[in-house]
Design a protein around this motif. Structure first.
Motif, PDB file in Angstrom:
ATOM      1  N   SER A  50       0.834  -1.201   0.000  1.00 23.35           N
ATOM      2  CA  SER A  50       0.000   0.000   0.000  1.00 23.35           C
ATOM      3  C   SER A  50       0.869   1.251   0.000  1.00 23.35           C
ATOM      4  N   GLY A  51       2.059   1.128   0.561  1.00 14.61           N
ATOM      5  CA  GLY A  51       2.970   2.261   0.619  1.00 14.61           C
ATOM      6  C   GLY A  51       4.170   1.947   1.493  1.00 14.61           C
ATOM      7  N   ASP A  82       3.517   5.051  -2.378  1.00 10.41           N
ATOM      8  CA  ASP A  82       3.951   3.753  -2.891  1.00 10.41           C
ATOM      9  C   ASP A  82       5.023   3.890  -3.972  1.00 10.41           C
ATOM     10  N   TYR A 104       4.305  -1.467   3.851  1.00 11.97           N
ATOM     11  CA  TYR A 104       3.099  -1.939   4.527  1.00 11.97           C
ATOM     12  C   TYR A 104       1.986  -2.179   3.515  1.00 11.97           C
ATOM     13  N   ASN A 105       1.072  -3.075   3.888  1.00 14.23           N
ATOM     14  CA  ASN A 105      -0.155  -3.291   3.127  1.00 14.23           C
ATOM     15  C   ASN A 105      -1.259  -3.675   4.107  1.00 14.23           C
ATOM     16  N   GLU A 106      -2.364  -4.163   3.597  1.00 15.63           N
ATOM     17  CA  GLU A 106      -3.508  -4.454   4.465  1.00 15.63           C
ATOM     18  C   GLU A 106      -3.235  -5.574   5.457  1.00 15.63           C
ATOM     19  N   GLU A 109       2.945  -4.736   8.349  1.00 17.23           N
ATOM     20  CA  GLU A 109       4.096  -3.887   8.039  1.00 17.23           C
ATOM     21  C   GLU A 109       5.373  -4.723   8.084  1.00 17.23           C
TER      22      GLU A 109
END
Length: 222
Positions: A50-51, A82, A104-106, A109
């Motif tokens: 995600s970024g 991202d 990190y994403n859903e 991290e």
């Protein structure tokens, strides 16, 4: 380091011997009045993200926690999107910073990347000290020619340095310090010797290139 002189132009009387030009040391202005901007680049995480988060702290300790405050872009961690590069601005030139990146994403991290240390003096301007061997024949002095950019050879028509436009006339000494060079600019330098009979050809060209961009590597997988 000794450089052989280029062939002398026919319009100049040859001064025998060698003109040597070398960088003795590369010094960064510790008294720089400008704050510094630092750009980081990194390889994309191998898994979808995600970024990224850029963590930081001040001081010499490289270990977590990275709980720094005071940077223009916000307190640690800074959400940097991202992409694979980010610039922090107006860092205190008298302060040491430690930076580390995570992805990190859903699902969570990643761990921290390798820590990048930005030390005092890693600034946008620097000073450079040149030294050279004296010419074999008596000389009146030396001239330091310079230009900006990567194009080789003449003309050495640089402008903008604190010490003056090219060529900078130097007394009969064997060192010179230039101040206020940009860390983001390529400079090319060449030295000549001169006396009452004329001016030598150029020394070998010395190229001073921009400082490398800090690279953050090995972000751990999510």
């Amino acid at each position: 380091m000794t450089f052989p002189k280029y062939p002398f132009p026919r319009t100049r009387k040859r001064i025998s011997g060698f003109v040597a030009l070398s960088i003795l040391s590369l010094l960064v202005f510790s008294a720089n009045l400008q704050a510094k901007d630092i750009t980081f680049i990194w390889s994309a995480n191998p898994e979808p993200v995600s970024g990224y988060k850029l963590y930081y702290k001040t001081g010499e300790d490289t270990a977590p926690p990275y709980n720094g405050t005071g940077i223009n872009q916000g307190a640690s961690p800074i959400l940097v999107g991202d992409g694979t590069s980010f610039t922090v601005t107006d860092l205190d030139d008298d302060q040491t910073y430690q930076f580390s990146l995570t992805a990190y994403n859903e699902y969570g991290e990643s761990g921290y990347s390798t820590v990048v240390t930005i030390s005092p003096g890693t600034a946008s301007v620097r000073s450079v000290n040149f030294t050279w061997n004296p010419n074999a024949d008596p000389v009146t002095g030396y001239k330091l020619y310079y230009k900006i950019g990567d194009n080789p050879g003449d003309p050495f028509n640089g402008t903008g340095l604190v010490e003056g436009d090219s060529p900078i006339v130097v007394e009969n000494v064997t060192n010179l310090t230039l101040n206020g060079l940009s860390t983001e600019t390529t400079y090319q330098f060449a030295l000549t010797a001169y006396n009452a009979h004329g001016e030598s050809g150029y020394s070998e060209i010395l190229t001073l290139r921009p400082d490398p961009i800090p690279i953050i590597i090995d972000i751990k997988r999510l």
